[in-house]
Design a protein around this motif. Structure first.
Motif, PDB file in Angstrom:
ATOM      1  N   SER A 141       0.798  -1.570   0.138  1.00  0.00           N
ATOM      2  CA  SER A 141      -0.254  -0.284  -0.125  1.00  0.00           C
ATOM      3  C   SER A 141       0.473   1.060  -0.049  1.00  0.00           C
ATOM      4  CB  SER A 141      -1.274  -0.280   1.173  1.00  0.00           C
ATOM      5  OG  SER A 141      -0.047   0.548   2.522  1.00  0.00           O
ATOM      6  N   ASN A 142       0.265   2.181  -0.147  1.00  0.00           N
ATOM      7  CA  ASN A 142       0.982   3.493  -0.120  1.00  0.00           C
ATOM      8  C   ASN A 142       1.488   4.216   1.096  1.00  0.00           C
ATOM      9  OD1 ASN A 142       2.107   5.512  -2.475  1.00  0.00           O
ATOM     10  ND2 ASN A 142       0.614   6.983  -1.661  1.00  0.00           N
ATOM     11  N   THR A 143       0.644   3.786   1.979  1.00  0.00           N
ATOM     12  CA  THR A 143       1.376   4.649   3.724  1.00  0.00           C
ATOM     13  C   THR A 143       1.054   3.769   4.226  1.00  0.00           C
ATOM     14  OG1 THR A 143      -1.045   5.532   3.240  1.00  0.00           O
ATOM     15  CG2 THR A 143       0.984   6.946   2.994  1.00  0.00           C
ATOM     16  N   ALA A 144       0.345   2.402   4.393  1.00  0.00           N
ATOM     17  CA  ALA A 144      -0.242   1.625   5.715  1.00  0.00           C
ATOM     18  C   ALA A 144       0.759  -0.249   5.407  1.00  0.00           C
ATOM     19  CB  ALA A 144      -1.667   1.478   5.080  1.00  0.00           C
ATOM     20  N   GLY A 145       2.163   0.075   4.554  1.00  0.00           N
ATOM     21  CA  GLY A 145       3.199  -1.435   4.693  1.00  0.00           C
ATOM     22  C   GLY A 145       2.040  -2.120   3.415  1.00  0.00           C
ATOM     23  N   LEU A 146       2.980  -3.704   4.248  1.00  0.00           N
ATOM     24  CA  LEU A 146       2.590  -4.790   3.239  1.00  0.00           C
ATOM     25  C   LEU A 146       1.808  -5.431   4.068  1.00  0.00           C
ATOM     26  CD1 LEU A 146       3.485  -6.230   1.121  1.00  0.00           C
ATOM     27  CD2 LEU A 146       4.986  -7.761   2.358  1.00  0.00           C
ATOM     28  N   TRP A 147       0.788  -5.948   2.846  1.00  0.00           N
ATOM     29  CA  TRP A 147      -0.653  -6.962   3.185  1.00  0.00           C
ATOM     30  C   TRP A 147      -0.587  -7.919   2.533  1.00  0.00           C
ATOM     31  CZ3 TRP A 147      -4.013  -5.225   7.674  1.00  0.00           C
ATOM     32  CH2 TRP A 147      -3.727  -3.596   7.322  1.00  0.00           C
ATOM     33  N   LYS A 148      -0.970  -9.892   3.353  1.00  0.00           N
ATOM     34  CA  LYS A 148      -0.982 -10.629   2.670  1.00  0.00           C
ATOM     35  C   LYS A 148      -1.891 -11.399   3.067  1.00  0.00           C
ATOM     36  CE  LYS A 148       1.210 -15.185   3.201  1.00  0.00           C
ATOM     37  NZ  LYS A 148       2.316 -15.981   4.334  1.00  0.00           N
ATOM     38  N   THR A 149      -2.789 -11.831   2.343  1.00  0.00           N
ATOM     39  CA  THR A 149      -4.060 -13.053   2.483  1.00  0.00           C
ATOM     40  C   THR A 149      -3.929 -14.337   1.950  1.00  0.00           C
ATOM     41  OG1 THR A 149      -6.617 -13.329   1.804  1.00  0.00           O
ATOM     42  CG2 THR A 149      -4.824 -12.658   0.089  1.00  0.00           C
ATOM     43  N   THR A 150      -5.070 -14.857   2.424  1.00  0.00           N
ATOM     44  CA  THR A 150      -4.232 -17.083   1.819  1.00  0.00           C
ATOM     45  C   THR A 150      -5.838 -17.603   1.823  1.00  0.00           C
ATOM     46  OG1 THR A 150      -4.635 -17.270   4.581  1.00  0.00           O
ATOM     47  CG2 THR A 150      -2.186 -17.242   3.886  1.00  0.00           C
ATOM     48  N   ASP A 151      -6.717 -16.221   1.988  1.00  0.00           N
ATOM     49  CA  ASP A 151      -7.697 -17.020   1.018  1.00  0.00           C
ATOM     50  C   ASP A 151      -8.552 -15.856   0.366  1.00  0.00           C
ATOM     51  OD1 ASP A 151      -8.334 -14.500   2.949  1.00  0.00           O
ATOM     52  OD2 ASP A 151      -9.566 -15.596   4.440  1.00  0.00           O
ATOM     53  N   ASN A 152      -7.539 -15.816  -0.651  1.00  0.00           N
ATOM     54  CA  ASN A 152      -8.018 -14.836  -1.693  1.00  0.00           C
ATOM     55  C   ASN A 152      -8.412 -13.802  -1.728  1.00  0.00           C
ATOM     56  OD1 ASN A 152     -10.589 -15.263  -4.447  1.00  0.00           O
ATOM     57  ND2 ASN A 152      -7.987 -15.163  -5.372  1.00  0.00           N
ATOM     58  N   GLY A 153      -8.372 -12.995  -0.380  1.00  0.00           N
ATOM     59  CA  GLY A 153      -8.763 -11.498  -0.236  1.00  0.00           C
ATOM     60  C   GLY A 153      -9.746 -11.226   0.479  1.00  0.00           C
ATOM     61  N   VAL A 154     -10.699 -12.675   1.053  1.00  0.00           N
ATOM     62  CA  VAL A 154     -11.046 -12.560   2.199  1.00  0.00           C
ATOM     63  C   VAL A 154     -10.874 -11.834   3.084  1.00  0.00           C
ATOM     64  CG1 VAL A 154     -13.089 -14.518   3.308  1.00  0.00           C
ATOM     65  CG2 VAL A 154     -12.923 -14.522   1.766  1.00  0.00           C
ATOM     66  N   HIS A 155      -9.372 -12.202   3.821  1.00  0.00           N
ATOM     67  CA  HIS A 155      -9.119 -11.874   4.826  1.00  0.00           C
ATOM     68  C   HIS A 155      -7.612 -11.609   4.946  1.00  0.00           C
ATOM     69  CE1 HIS A 155     -12.414 -14.547   6.196  1.00  0.00           C
ATOM     70  NE2 HIS A 155     -11.882 -13.913   7.545  1.00  0.00           N
ATOM     71  N   TRP A 156      -7.140 -10.690   6.035  1.00  0.00           N
ATOM     72  CA  TRP A 156      -5.712  -9.757   5.255  1.00  0.00           C
ATOM     73  C   TRP A 156      -5.036  -9.742   6.688  1.00  0.00           C
ATOM     74  CZ3 TRP A 156      -4.076  -8.836   0.402  1.00  0.00           C
ATOM     75  CH2 TRP A 156      -4.857  -8.550  -0.869  1.00  0.00           C
ATOM     76  N   GLN A 157      -3.287  -9.604   6.477  1.00  0.00           N
ATOM     77  CA  GLN A 157      -3.252  -9.484   8.011  1.00  0.00           C
ATOM     78  C   GLN A 157      -1.349  -8.575   7.325  1.00  0.00           C
ATOM     79  OE1 GLN A 157      -1.264 -13.035   8.805  1.00  0.00           O
ATOM     80  NE2 GLN A 157       0.469 -12.437  10.489  1.00  0.00           N
ATOM     81  N   ASN A 158      -1.751  -7.009   8.566  1.00  0.00           N
ATOM     82  CA  ASN A 158      -0.122  -6.980   7.261  1.00  0.00           C
ATOM     83  C   ASN A 158       1.130  -7.728   8.547  1.00  0.00           C
ATOM     84  OD1 ASN A 158       1.610  -4.680   8.333  1.00  0.00           O
ATOM     85  ND2 ASN A 158       0.288  -3.398   7.375  1.00  0.00           N
ATOM     86  N   LEU A 159       1.681  -7.483   7.307  1.00  0.00           N
ATOM     87  CA  LEU A 159       2.807  -7.723   7.417  1.00  0.00           C
ATOM     88  C   LEU A 159       3.961  -6.791   8.149  1.00  0.00           C
ATOM     89  CD1 LEU A 159       3.149 -10.802   4.525  1.00  0.00           C
ATOM     90  CD2 LEU A 159       2.452 -11.073   6.996  1.00  0.00           C
ATOM     91  N   THR A 160       3.533  -5.853   8.101  1.00  0.00           N
ATOM     92  CA  THR A 160       5.266  -4.559   8.425  1.00  0.00           C
ATOM     93  C   THR A 160       5.386  -3.810   9.712  1.00  0.00           C
ATOM     94  OG1 THR A 160       3.854  -3.375   7.168  1.00  0.00           O
ATOM     95  CG2 THR A 160       5.902  -4.590   5.981  1.00  0.00           C
TER      96      THR A 160
END
Length: 359
Positions: free
Chosen positions: A100-119
């Motif tokens: 994202s432009n100002t919110a770090g790196l994100w990851k989903t493992t269920d095709n976008g249903v849930h997201w987790q910030n990694l940074t």
């Protein structure tokens, strides 16, 4: 405040240049509350050095801080994504990384249903992630990953804190030696593996005025554009490794000052040791009639399906001058999409498609 003073003076002398006036106003608004008391740009750099100290903010242990926001809700619609990476070989594609432009790196493992910030563990508020690459790992998820940081939209091009590396699939991150001091707060616009290196330890990182290279997975970096001199208002807009041609790189630039012409395309055949201008012009283009070769930006691309070639797009302008010869404006005539066969000596640019203004 000397830059602002000179800009206002220029605007008063060139009222016809509304494009510059609008861009300067946005720039001035952004920087007005970020410089020091004397107008020192280094004020925000000094603050970044505080933020990157892990013991300064959001201490762990017995602290009693509680996060109050921002809160992501079902109707969240602010912010935007700058880059995405999906590990190859997935069917279906469930794991996706998004910067994202100002919110770090994100990851989903269920095709976008849930997201987790990694940074979040980096404790860098407003972190922009605008480039993601991962070392191939066969059919398994990647373990070694790199992200390029910063914010590179319009006049808000700043706050790059370098290249970060993860060796556990993105769960934790550490700065490489190409850190916020080394990049001089420039955003890292693009990261590329040199895929002729089977170890994937050779990586290029593109900033605004420098292209860096590492051959040891980010331990050491070298500026490979030290022999290339840009104009004061010229910055990089893209970089490509040319498939099929060893050590061949192409850089494109964009121009920010008035007049909005003077962007270039540069080529290196020795991995950045030397560079030469290959921008299209009347002598190196097939059928150059009707083209003016004045533009504010070039955009380049390459493809493994077209080894040895570079592709470019740009807006082709005719400059308008007054009776004294001063440039007072420009007229857009063409928007050519072109290619150049770098594998063929003395080859010329070919127009593949163009939108021609016949007015």
């Amino acid at each position: 405040y000397e830059i602002a003073r000179q800009a206002r003076q220029y605007i008063s002398q060139h009222p016809e240049d509304q494009n510059f006036a609008h861009r300067f106003t946005r720039w001035e608004n952004f920087w007005s509350n970020r410089v020091g008391a004397t107008g020192n740009f280094n004020a925000y750099a000094q603050y970044l050095s505080v933020l990157t100290n892990p013991n300064t903010i959001c201490n762990s242990g017995n602290s009693n801080w509680q996060q109050l926001g921002p809160v992501i809700t079902a109707s969240q619609n602010s912010g935007y994504v700058r880059c995405v990476y999906a590990p190859p070989g997935q069917s279906p594609v469930n794991t996706i990384f998004a910067g994202s432009n100002t919110a770090g790196l994100w990851k989903t493992t269920d095709n976008g249903v849930h997201w987790q910030n990694l940074t979040d563990q980096l404790r860098l508020p407003g972190l922009g992630v605008i480039a993601i690459i991962a070392k191939p790992n066969g059919t398994e998820p990647p373990t070694t990953m790199y992200i390029g940081t910063g914010n590179s939209v319009g006049f808000f091009e700043n706050y790059g804190v370098g290249v970060f590396k993860s060796t556990d699939g993105g769960n934790t991150w550490a700065a490489t030696s190409l850190d916020y001091t080394a990049v001089e707060q420039q955003p890292i616009e693009k990261l590329m593996f040199d895929e002729t290196d089977a170890t994937y330890n050779t990586i290029y990182a593109l900033g605004q005025s420098k292209l860096w290279k590492t051959t040891d997975g980010g331990i050491n970096w070298q500026n490979v554009t030290s022999t290339l001199t840009l104009q004061w208002d010229e910055t990089f807009s893209g970089v490509e490794i040319i498939p099929g041609l060893a050590n061949t790189l192409v850089l494109s630039t964009k121009k920010h000052g008035w007049p909005y012409s003077g962007a270039n395309i540069y080529k290196s055949i020795d991995a950045g040791a030397t560079w030469q201008v290959i921008s299209p012009n009347a002598s190196n283009m097939q059928n150059p009639a009707g083209y003016y070769f004045k533009t504010e930006a070039f955009h380049v691309d390459a493809s493994t399906f077209a080894p040895g070639k570079i592709f470019a797009m740009y807006n082709d302008y005719e400059e308008i001058t007054n009776a004294q010869g001063a440039i007072i404006g420009n007229t857009l005539h063409n928007k050519p999409y072109m290619s150049l066969d770098l594998a063929t000596p003395d080859a010329k640019w070919q127009v593949l498609n163009a939108t021609v203004n016949t007015d």
